[in-house]
Motif scaffolding. Sequence first.
Motif, short mmCIF file in Angstrom:
data_model
loop_
_atom_site.label_atom_id
_atom_site.label_comp_id
_atom_site.label_asym_id
_atom_site.label_seq_id
_atom_site.Cartn_x
_atom_site.Cartn_y
_atom_site.Cartn_z
N SER A 11 7.83 -15.56 8.26
CA SER A 11 9.15 -15.84 9.12
C SER A 11 9.90 -14.55 9.21
CB SER A 11 9.78 -17.12 8.44
OG SER A 11 9.00 -18.04 8.39
N VAL A 12 9.86 -14.00 8.24
CA VAL A 12 11.17 -12.74 8.47
C VAL A 12 10.42 -11.34 8.68
CG1 VAL A 12 12.58 -13.86 6.44
CG2 VAL A 12 11.16 -12.19 5.80
N TRP A 13 9.29 -11.22 8.71
CA TRP A 13 8.79 -9.81 9.30
C TRP A 13 9.29 -9.55 10.50
CZ3 TRP A 13 6.22 -6.50 6.60
CH2 TRP A 13 5.53 -5.60 6.93
N LEU A 16 12.97 -7.72 9.57
CA LEU A 16 12.96 -6.52 8.88
C LEU A 16 13.12 -5.30 9.53
CD1 LEU A 16 10.34 -7.64 6.23
CD2 LEU A 16 12.78 -8.06 6.01
N THR A 17 13.86 -4.30 8.92
CA THR A 17 13.75 -2.91 9.44
C THR A 17 12.49 -2.14 8.97
OG1 THR A 17 14.87 -1.95 7.58
CG2 THR A 17 16.37 -3.07 9.21
N ASN A 18 12.41 -1.15 9.64
CA ASN A 18 11.00 -0.18 9.12
C ASN A 18 11.09 0.11 7.47
OD1 ASN A 18 9.65 -0.44 11.40
ND2 ASN A 18 10.56 1.59 12.17
N ASP A 19 12.45 0.54 7.20
CA ASP A 19 12.67 0.67 5.54
C ASP A 19 12.55 -0.49 4.96
OD1 ASP A 19 13.45 3.28 6.32
OD2 ASP A 19 15.59 2.89 6.30
N ASP A 20 12.86 -1.83 5.31
CA ASP A 20 12.49 -2.92 4.53
C ASP A 20 11.13 -3.16 4.32
OD1 ASP A 20 15.19 -3.45 4.09
OD2 ASP A 20 15.55 -4.68 5.55
N LYS A 21 10.52 -2.91 5.39
CA LYS A 21 8.98 -3.05 5.50
C LYS A 21 8.37 -2.08 4.48
CE LYS A 21 8.59 -5.01 10.36
NZ LYS A 21 7.99 -4.63 11.54
N ALA A 22 8.75 -1.09 4.65
CA ALA A 22 7.89 0.04 3.43
C ALA A 22 8.41 -0.31 2.12
CB ALA A 22 8.84 1.36 3.97
#
Length: 195
Positions: A11-13, A16-22
């Motif tokens: 749901s949240v993907w 998310l920012t690229n930093d959050d994903k990393a």
Amino acid sequence: MQRVPGEDLESVWPTLTNDDKATVCAKLKAGIDYLRSIPSQGFYGGVGATKRSYHLFWDPQGSRDICGPFQNSDEFNAALAKKLRKIYAGTRVCIDAKARFYEKHLGTMLGVSAPVFSHSDLQRKNILIDKVGDSVEVAIIDWETAGWYPSYWEYAIEFCSLQWIDDWPQCFEQILEPWPREAVAMRVLYQDLWF
């Protein structure tokens, strides 16, 4: 067991920012690496040398040849071909030829791989994210199919359900070592066993 706050990663993907994903990928990799560090029990099966709980190894009669536990990769691979035969027993002649193909070539397609502890259902819906300010907490849920699987399994079985609609497949390779040959073989076999 404990109750953890969060929303599923599926749901949240997109938010998310690229930093959050990393950060999420790094935390998941650390968790998976920890699972991989648990010493092998010398078999392929559920915790405590129990039968496989993953649906590809389910058999209503509980046949050890299909459900395990398995002592080596040959038994593990043979179980998948036996499951195919059992699903289509007496219904389709072509399945016999396909099962013979898998019996002959699955060892080459999947190779020999040491048993490692795996979650075995690492889809985004089974990963919880709790983002508070700059902090991101990650938890993996739904451990019912966890157990001792070949090293390629976690990557290959997730590959079977990957949807190529965003950057998750590329990020997933930051979490798990890619096993492309085994992933493609499992995807073909998965379709024969599940669809």
